[in-house]
Design a protein around this motif. Structure first.
Motif, PDB file in Angstrom:
ATOM      1  N   ALA A  78       0.837  -1.209   0.000  1.00 30.06           N
ATOM      2  CA  ALA A  78       0.000   0.000   0.000  1.00 30.06           C
ATOM      3  C   ALA A  78       0.870   1.257   0.000  1.00 30.06           C
ATOM      4  CB  ALA A  78      -0.907   0.001   1.218  1.00 30.06           C
ATOM      5  N   GLY A  79       0.266   2.357  -0.446  1.00 25.19           N
ATOM      6  CA  GLY A  79       0.925   3.652  -0.413  1.00 25.19           C
ATOM      7  C   GLY A  79       2.094   3.778  -1.374  1.00 25.19           C
ATOM      8  N   VAL A  80       2.013   3.143  -2.518  1.00 26.42           N
ATOM      9  CA  VAL A  80       3.125   3.193  -3.478  1.00 26.42           C
ATOM     10  C   VAL A  80       3.160   4.541  -4.200  1.00 26.42           C
ATOM     11  CG1 VAL A  80       3.171   0.691  -3.810  1.00 26.42           C
ATOM     12  CG2 VAL A  80       1.805   2.087  -5.337  1.00 26.42           C
ATOM     13  N   ALA A  81       4.319   4.871  -4.709  1.00 30.17           N
ATOM     14  CA  ALA A  81       4.532   6.098  -5.496  1.00 30.17           C
ATOM     15  C   ALA A  81       4.155   7.357  -4.723  1.00 30.17           C
ATOM     16  CB  ALA A  81       3.776   6.024  -6.815  1.00 30.17           C
ATOM     17  N   GLY A  82       4.248   7.290  -3.405  1.00 32.93           N
ATOM     18  CA  GLY A  82       3.939   8.458  -2.604  1.00 32.93           C
ATOM     19  C   GLY A  82       2.471   8.823  -2.557  1.00 32.93           C
ATOM     20  N   MET A  83       1.603   7.912  -2.998  1.00 33.28           N
ATOM     21  CA  MET A  83       0.157   8.178  -2.980  1.00 33.28           C
ATOM     22  C   MET A  83      -0.500   7.228  -1.976  1.00 33.28           C
ATOM     23  SD  MET A  83      -0.708   8.679  -7.025  1.00 33.28           S
ATOM     24  CE  MET A  83       0.289   7.336  -7.654  1.00 33.28           C
ATOM     25  N   PRO A  84      -1.163   7.740  -0.973  1.00 34.82           N
ATOM     26  CA  PRO A  84      -1.742   6.882   0.066  1.00 34.82           C
ATOM     27  C   PRO A  84      -2.790   5.895  -0.458  1.00 34.82           C
ATOM     28  CG  PRO A  84      -2.229   9.209   0.502  1.00 34.82           C
ATOM     29  CD  PRO A  84      -1.382   9.150  -0.715  1.00 34.82           C
ATOM     30  N   THR A  85      -3.448   6.195  -1.548  1.00 32.04           N
ATOM     31  CA  THR A  85      -4.492   5.297  -2.062  1.00 32.04           C
ATOM     32  C   THR A  85      -3.973   4.332  -3.130  1.00 32.04           C
ATOM     33  OG1 THR A  85      -5.158   6.946  -3.692  1.00 32.04           O
ATOM     34  CG2 THR A  85      -6.344   6.934  -1.580  1.00 32.04           C
ATOM     35  N   ALA A  86      -2.738   4.517  -3.581  1.00 33.27           N
ATOM     36  CA  ALA A  86      -2.175   3.636  -4.609  1.00 33.27           C
ATOM     37  C   ALA A  86      -1.638   2.363  -3.953  1.00 33.27           C
ATOM     38  CB  ALA A  86      -1.054   4.353  -5.356  1.00 33.27           C
TER      39      ALA A  86
END
Length: 97
Positions: A78-86
């Protein structure tokens, strides 16, 4: 017809009927799997649609999808690419991933 083409044609005549039942069984297994899950998957899709969350703020949708995938045996990052919803969901090993 050359001898080479005769061998190719004979190989196809033998191989196609043998491979066809296996492909049919696979297709039937996939169709059965999808049919068994269709009501549940429709409910999940409906919930996501009803939430109608804005991009990058889809916290409920992301959490639901992660939960569904984890229950199906996927490993969740969870939280990939600095995005909490990615998130990334991974299953199996080897190639393809």
């Amino acid at each position: 017809m050359s001898q080479r083409w005769t061998v190719v044609v004979l190989a196809l005549v033998v191989a196609v009927p043998v491979a066809a039942p296996a492909a049919t069984r696979d297709a039937q297994a996939v169709a059965g799997f999808v049919a068994k899950r269709s009501d549940h998957d429709a409910q999940v899709a409906r919930r996501i649609w009803e939430w109608a969350e804005l991009g990058y703020k889809e916290t409920h949708s992301s959490a639901l999808l992660q939960s569904e995938l984890e229950a199906a045996g996927f490993k969740i990052e969870a939280g990939v690419a600095g995005m909490p919803t990615a998130f990334v969901a991974t299953a199996g090993s080897g190639e393809p991933i």
